[in-house]
Design a protein around this motif. Structure first.
Motif, PDB file in Angstrom:
ATOM      1  N   LEU A 176       0.854  -1.178   0.000  1.00 52.38           N
ATOM      2  CA  LEU A 176       0.000   0.000   0.000  1.00 52.38           C
ATOM      3  C   LEU A 176       0.896   1.235   0.000  1.00 52.38           C
ATOM      4  CD1 LEU A 176      -2.686  -1.109   2.629  1.00 52.38           C
ATOM      5  CD2 LEU A 176      -2.596  -1.553   0.169  1.00 52.38           C
ATOM      6  N   LEU A 177       1.086   1.827  -1.175  1.00 48.13           N
ATOM      7  CA  LEU A 177       1.957   2.985  -1.313  1.00 48.13           C
ATOM      8  C   LEU A 177       1.184   4.255  -0.998  1.00 48.13           C
ATOM      9  CD1 LEU A 177       3.834   2.022  -4.603  1.00 48.13           C
ATOM     10  CD2 LEU A 177       4.434   1.494  -2.239  1.00 48.13           C
ATOM     11  N   ARG A 178       1.783   5.124  -0.224  1.00 49.91           N
ATOM     12  CA  ARG A 178       1.125   6.367   0.175  1.00 49.91           C
ATOM     13  C   ARG A 178       1.092   7.349  -0.991  1.00 49.91           C
ATOM     14  NH1 ARG A 178       4.571   4.500   3.943  1.00 49.91           N
ATOM     15  NH2 ARG A 178       3.675   3.878   5.949  1.00 49.91           N
ATOM     16  N   ASP A 179      -0.002   8.117  -1.091  1.00 46.34           N
ATOM     17  CA  ASP A 179      -0.112   9.123  -2.138  1.00 46.34           C
ATOM     18  C   ASP A 179       0.988  10.176  -1.983  1.00 46.34           C
ATOM     19  OD1 ASP A 179      -2.285   7.774  -3.043  1.00 46.34           O
ATOM     20  OD2 ASP A 179      -3.780   9.165  -2.233  1.00 46.34           O
ATOM     21  N   ASP A 180       1.308  10.514  -0.747  1.00 49.54           N
ATOM     22  CA  ASP A 180       2.407  11.433  -0.457  1.00 49.54           C
ATOM     23  C   ASP A 180       3.637  10.604  -0.114  1.00 49.54           C
ATOM     24  OD1 ASP A 180       4.237  13.271   0.414  1.00 49.54           O
ATOM     25  OD2 ASP A 180       3.012  14.080   2.043  1.00 49.54           O
ATOM     26  N   PRO A 181       4.625  10.528  -1.014  1.00 49.30           N
ATOM     27  CA  PRO A 181       5.780   9.653  -0.761  1.00 49.30           C
ATOM     28  C   PRO A 181       6.610  10.086   0.439  1.00 49.30           C
ATOM     29  CG  PRO A 181       6.166  11.045  -2.686  1.00 49.30           C
ATOM     30  CD  PRO A 181       4.739  11.244  -2.290  1.00 49.30           C
ATOM     31  N   GLU A 182       6.448  11.329   0.902  1.00 45.55           N
ATOM     32  CA  GLU A 182       7.202  11.793   2.063  1.00 45.55           C
ATOM     33  C   GLU A 182       6.495  11.479   3.375  1.00 45.55           C
ATOM     34  OE1 GLU A 182      10.243  13.019   1.780  1.00 45.55           O
ATOM     35  OE2 GLU A 182      10.048  12.678  -0.372  1.00 45.55           O
ATOM     36  N   ALA A 183       5.238  11.086   3.317  1.00 46.09           N
ATOM     37  CA  ALA A 183       4.473  10.807   4.531  1.00 46.09           C
ATOM     38  C   ALA A 183       4.923   9.488   5.147  1.00 46.09           C
ATOM     39  CB  ALA A 183       2.985  10.758   4.221  1.00 46.09           C
ATOM     40  N   LEU A 184       4.900   9.434   6.467  1.00 43.38           N
ATOM     41  CA  LEU A 184       5.297   8.218   7.181  1.00 43.38           C
ATOM     42  C   LEU A 184       4.104   7.394   7.621  1.00 43.38           C
ATOM     43  CD1 LEU A 184       8.246   9.593   9.347  1.00 43.38           C
ATOM     44  CD2 LEU A 184       8.359   8.322   7.203  1.00 43.38           C
ATOM     45  N   THR A 185       2.906   7.969   7.599  1.00 40.86           N
ATOM     46  CA  THR A 185       1.681   7.227   7.890  1.00 40.86           C
ATOM     47  C   THR A 185       0.655   7.544   6.806  1.00 40.86           C
ATOM     48  OG1 THR A 185       0.801   8.993   9.304  1.00 40.86           O
ATOM     49  CG2 THR A 185       2.086   7.259  10.388  1.00 40.86           C
ATOM     50  N   MET A 186      -0.370   6.696   6.710  1.00 37.73           N
ATOM     51  CA  MET A 186      -1.395   6.876   5.685  1.00 37.73           C
ATOM     52  C   MET A 186      -2.663   7.433   6.323  1.00 37.73           C
ATOM     53  SD  MET A 186      -2.985   4.084   2.998  1.00 37.73           S
ATOM     54  CE  MET A 186      -1.443   3.979   2.068  1.00 37.73           C
ATOM     55  N   PRO A 187      -3.212   8.535   5.802  1.00 40.63           N
ATOM     56  CA  PRO A 187      -4.464   9.067   6.339  1.00 40.63           C
ATOM     57  C   PRO A 187      -5.596   8.043   6.216  1.00 40.63           C
ATOM     58  CG  PRO A 187      -3.406  10.645   4.867  1.00 40.63           C
ATOM     59  CD  PRO A 187      -2.672   9.359   4.717  1.00 40.63           C
ATOM     60  N   PRO A 188      -6.532   8.025   7.166  1.00 41.92           N
ATOM     61  CA  PRO A 188      -7.613   7.034   7.130  1.00 41.92           C
ATOM     62  C   PRO A 188      -8.416   7.043   5.837  1.00 41.92           C
ATOM     63  CG  PRO A 188      -7.545   8.113   9.276  1.00 41.92           C
ATOM     64  CD  PRO A 188      -6.564   8.837   8.402  1.00 41.92           C
ATOM     65  N   LYS A 189      -8.712   8.222   5.289  1.00 40.23           N
ATOM     66  CA  LYS A 189      -9.497   8.281   4.056  1.00 40.23           C
ATOM     67  C   LYS A 189      -8.770   7.560   2.921  1.00 40.23           C
ATOM     68  CE  LYS A 189     -11.665  12.074   3.138  1.00 40.23           C
ATOM     69  NZ  LYS A 189     -12.004  13.472   2.715  1.00 40.23           N
ATOM     70  N   GLU A 190      -7.464   7.744   2.857  1.00 41.59           N
ATOM     71  CA  GLU A 190      -6.667   7.086   1.823  1.00 41.59           C
ATOM     72  C   GLU A 190      -6.629   5.580   2.048  1.00 41.59           C
ATOM     73  OE1 GLU A 190      -1.980   7.145   0.407  1.00 41.59           O
ATOM     74  OE2 GLU A 190      -2.845   8.937   1.370  1.00 41.59           O
ATOM     75  N   LEU A 191      -6.481   5.166   3.324  1.00 39.77           N
ATOM     76  CA  LEU A 191      -6.466   3.735   3.623  1.00 39.77           C
ATOM     77  C   LEU A 191      -7.801   3.097   3.269  1.00 39.77           C
ATOM     78  CD1 LEU A 191      -5.126   1.233   4.842  1.00 39.77           C
ATOM     79  CD2 LEU A 191      -6.017   1.941   7.072  1.00 39.77           C
ATOM     80  N   ARG A 192      -8.908   3.753   3.587  1.00 43.01           N
ATOM     81  CA  ARG A 192     -10.220   3.189   3.263  1.00 43.01           C
ATOM     82  C   ARG A 192     -10.347   2.965   1.753  1.00 43.01           C
ATOM     83  NH1 ARG A 192     -15.249   2.653   5.487  1.00 43.01           N
ATOM     84  NH2 ARG A 192     -14.606   3.661   7.447  1.00 43.01           N
ATOM     85  N   ARG A 193      -9.895   3.922   0.974  1.00 38.63           N
ATOM     86  CA  ARG A 193      -9.978   3.791  -0.482  1.00 38.63           C
ATOM     87  C   ARG A 193      -9.186   2.570  -0.964  1.00 38.63           C
ATOM     88  NH1 ARG A 193      -8.091   8.374  -1.577  1.00 38.63           N
ATOM     89  NH2 ARG A 193      -6.020   7.868  -2.384  1.00 38.63           N
ATOM     90  N   LYS A 194      -8.030   2.340  -0.368  1.00 39.85           N
ATOM     91  CA  LYS A 194      -7.200   1.210  -0.808  1.00 39.85           C
ATOM     92  C   LYS A 194      -7.768  -0.121  -0.324  1.00 39.85           C
ATOM     93  CE  LYS A 194      -2.989   4.018  -1.045  1.00 39.85           C
ATOM     94  NZ  LYS A 194      -2.851   3.960  -2.502  1.00 39.85           N
ATOM     95  N   VAL A 195      -8.245  -0.174   0.915  1.00 42.45           N
ATOM     96  CA  VAL A 195      -8.832  -1.409   1.440  1.00 42.45           C
ATOM     97  C   VAL A 195     -10.040  -1.820   0.610  1.00 42.45           C
ATOM     98  CG1 VAL A 195     -10.082  -2.403   3.398  1.00 42.45           C
ATOM     99  CG2 VAL A 195      -7.964  -1.148   3.789  1.00 42.45           C
ATOM    100  N   GLU A 196     -10.897  -0.850   0.301  1.00 43.69           N
ATOM    101  CA  GLU A 196     -12.100  -1.165  -0.465  1.00 43.69           C
ATOM    102  C   GLU A 196     -11.786  -1.397  -1.935  1.00 43.69           C
ATOM    103  OE1 GLU A 196     -14.669   2.101   0.409  1.00 43.69           O
ATOM    104  OE2 GLU A 196     -15.075   1.422   2.473  1.00 43.69           O
ATOM    105  N   GLY A 197     -10.867  -0.635  -2.480  1.00 45.10           N
ATOM    106  CA  GLY A 197     -10.537  -0.794  -3.897  1.00 45.10           C
ATOM    107  C   GLY A 197      -9.851  -2.107  -4.206  1.00 45.10           C
ATOM    108  N   LEU A 198      -8.997  -2.575  -3.293  1.00 41.98           N
ATOM    109  CA  LEU A 198      -8.288  -3.840  -3.495  1.00 41.98           C
ATOM    110  C   LEU A 198      -9.034  -5.026  -2.894  1.00 41.98           C
ATOM    111  CD1 LEU A 198      -4.658  -2.629  -2.651  1.00 41.98           C
ATOM    112  CD2 LEU A 198      -5.520  -3.301  -4.908  1.00 41.98           C
ATOM    113  N   ALA A 199     -10.164  -4.757  -2.232  1.00 43.22           N
ATOM    114  CA  ALA A 199     -10.937  -5.804  -1.552  1.00 43.22           C
ATOM    115  C   ALA A 199     -10.036  -6.619  -0.625  1.00 43.22           C
ATOM    116  CB  ALA A 199     -11.631  -6.704  -2.570  1.00 43.22           C
ATOM    117  N   LEU A 200      -9.256  -5.910   0.179  1.00 41.23           N
ATOM    118  CA  LEU A 200      -8.325  -6.593   1.074  1.00 41.23           C
ATOM    119  C   LEU A 200      -9.081  -7.405   2.123  1.00 41.23           C
ATOM    120  CD1 LEU A 200      -5.606  -3.854   1.791  1.00 41.23           C
ATOM    121  CD2 LEU A 200      -5.536  -5.723   0.133  1.00 41.23           C
ATOM    122  N   GLY A 201      -8.566  -8.599   2.370  1.00 37.09           N
ATOM    123  CA  GLY A 201      -9.123  -9.423   3.435  1.00 37.09           C
ATOM    124  C   GLY A 201      -8.399  -9.223   4.745  1.00 37.09           C
ATOM    125  N   ALA A 202      -7.161  -8.689   4.680  1.00 38.60           N
ATOM    126  CA  ALA A 202      -6.360  -8.502   5.891  1.00 38.60           C
ATOM    127  C   ALA A 202      -5.347  -7.398   5.656  1.00 38.60           C
ATOM    128  CB  ALA A 202      -5.667  -9.799   6.290  1.00 38.60           C
TER     129      ALA A 202
END
Length: 562
Positions: free
Chosen positions: A285-311
């Motif tokens: 899961l690559l961060r939209d901001d390459p300099e960021a050290l954590t991923m904002p929740p909105k961005e994480l939700r988009r990736k979890v739902e978009g990739l249909a992650l199970g874990a």
């Protein structure tokens, strides 16, 4: 794009035979110009490509008068290394970056290096990376066996041993091992110095652990994070495991056919856990901001739902960066897991290491258990143990906390994988989990380790090493790209530190590559990073900083003297 592709190919893919030296003549300046237009390197005086593998500043060439082409003999095939060394001799405009003593940052120096300097450095640099390449591709002798790479800590320790290191060697400083100092801390509670073994407890323990310890772990979480909540952890929500990696292995082995997300960079041992089971599909899961050290929740939700992650597997606080997802963001993470039935596997081994807070108040720690609504329904499991927060790495007493159904599965698979944690030390772990001990120990730990953190950060920055100040853990995620060549690569910096009897870990080990999916370490965004631990005692930290200072200052003196 074509020219840039050529340069990347020639630079990163090892020695290649080049038939025509004039193809390389002028090509570097042309490509530098192309890269400049692409936004890679830019200042008023130099066209700079600030890559740790080719860290040179190239001023624009002055226009040359046209002259008839003279006949020349056919060039004999030469490798890229030979061409690089020759061009380093001939090009008067090469200027390695050096450290500004006043600013602590790299500056462009117009001095021409000595004739012997660059070929020697390039030879050493190439040797460092060739040795690392050999680690990635070990000899494969037995047909039935697969290749298993070493974790970062094991690799650097083995290299140090080959140079004379051994545990307890007073000449060495180990900033590589992820281990905290284990003795009593100023202001902390007394720790056990001896134990008595009961004959009955030399038998096997239950695979899920002794009930007394499971209850103590549940009480620890309820007292710190779940006061006033209707849903409380019990012994049935806890599985005792022989180390954190054993807990992670049990978890990964119980997953079915599913996709598992992970962040970069993260703990090196995850690569094997993510890659060993064919049922699992690892997704970085690559961060939209390459300099960021954590991923904002909105961005994480988009990736979890978009990739249909199970874990999702993550260390929080993060090893190696020391960054933390906390407060409202951590609460949102738990909500994302709940909404998507995505199992969040939270590695929280550094949850007691919290800095920059009011030390006089109630101890602050980080834990996702605070935001779990139903301990048996929310898909959140927590891995922790005595290793880091309690500073008892040799005990190998750890735990997984989560829904009862998952804990039952972990106990079942443990009977196949590891057989359970050792029996006698489980009972001796009980005093460490009492509320009074935990609170007093957390206060002492945070005060002591913050002092060490602040000192090491200050010393490294004074040497021109860029360091993010960590909120947690006892690691520094350092950027050496501003150091003189060849120290501006994590692998080469590590090898030069070995010569000063200091161990660090190259950052590329944390650019996780399950099943070798990200195998070209030379293109890694972590290639100019190193992880340094300030876990050891202060005397060892001072010894290690002195060694790193010698390494950096030796190269700076060489550059200034030439």
């Amino acid at each position: 794009f074509f020219r840039a592709s050529l340069l990347v190919m020639f630079t990163y893919n090892g020695p290649r035979v080049v038939e025509d030296d004039e193809v390389m003549d002028g090509l570097d300046d042309a490509i530098a110009s192309e890269l400049l237009t692409m936004g890679i390197g830019n200042n008023a005086k130099y066209t700079t490509w600030n890559n740790p593998l080719t860290h040179f500043a190239l001023p624009p060439k002055a226009p040359q008068p046209q002259r008839p082409a003279a006949p020349r003999a056919a060039a004999s095939p030469r490798s890229l290394d030979q061409i690089t060394a020759t061009k380093a001799h001939r090009r008067a405009s090469i200027a390695p970056n050096v450290v500004s003593p006043s600013m602590g940052h790299p500056r462009a120096d117009t001095r021409r290096p000595s004739l012997a300097e660059m070929p020697c450095n390039m030879e050493t640099f190439t040797e460092c990376h060739s040795r690392f390449d050999a680690h990635l591709n070990p000899p494969h002798t037995f047909g039935a066996m697969r290749k298993v790479e070493k974790t970062g800590v094991i690799y650097v320790t083995d290299r140090a041993v080959s140079e004379g290191y051994y545990y307890g060697n007073p000449e060495w400083a180990n900033f590589g091992q992820g281990a905290p100092e284990v003795d009593d801390l100023p202001g902390g509670p007394a720790r056990q110095k001896s134990i008595t073994l009961d004959v009955a407890h030399q038998e096997y323990a239950p695979v899920a652990g002794l009930k007394e310890l499971r209850e103590a772990v549940a009480t620890y979480y309820n007292s710190l994070y779940r006061k006033g909540k209707a849903s409380q952890y019990t012994a049935k929500n806890v599985c005792i495991v022989p180390g954190g990696r054993a807990g992670l292995t049990r978890l990964m082995s119980t997953l079915g056919d599913t996709s598992v997300g992970y962040f970069l960079p993260d703990y090196t041992a995850y690569a094997e856990s993510l890659g060993i089971y064919a049922r699992l599909g690892p997704h970085a899961l690559l961060r939209d901001d390459p300099e960021a050290l954590t991923m904002p929740p909105k961005e994480l939700r988009r990736k979890v739902e978009g990739l249909a992650l199970g874990a999702l597997l993550m260390s929080n606080p993060c090893n190696p960066t020391g960054a933390v997802v906390k407060g409202a963001d951590l609460e949102a993470y738990v909500q994302i897991a709940r909404d998507n039935d995505c199992l969040f596997m939270m590695d929280e081994f550094y949850s007691h290491f919290v800095y920059d807070r009011d030390m006089a108040g109630e101890p602050e720690t980080y834990c996702s258990a605070r935001y779990v609504e139903d301990v048996n329904a929310d898909p959140v499991v927590i891995v922790n143990g005595l290793t880091k927060c309690w500073r008892l790495p040799g005990w190998r007493i750890c735990w997984v906390v989560g829904p009862e159904q998952i804990i039952t599965n972990l106990a079942s698979v443990g009977s196949y994988l590891d057989g359970g944690a050792n029996n006698p030390l489980q009972l001796h772990a009980l005093p460490y989990l009492t509320p009074d001990f935990v609170r007093q120990d957390i206060r002492a730990l945070q005060k002591h380790f913050q002092k060490k953190r602040d000192w090491v950060v200050q010393e490294l920055r004074a040497l021109g090493i860029k360091v993010h100040t960590p909120e947690s853990t006892f690691y520094l995620w350092a950027d050496v790209s501003g150091l003189p060549f060849p120290l501006n690569s994590g692998v080469s910096f590590f090898e030069h530190c070995l010569e000063a009897k200091v161990i660090v870990v190259p950052g590329i080990f944390f650019d996780l590559s399950p099943r070798g999916l990200r195998s070209n370490h030379k293109l890694s965004p972590c290639s100019s990073r190193v992880r340094l631990s300030f876990g050891p005692e202060e005397s060892e930290l001072r010894k290690g900083i002195a060694g790193i200072r010698r390494v950096v200052q030796n190269y700076v003196r060489d550059l200034d003297r030439a």
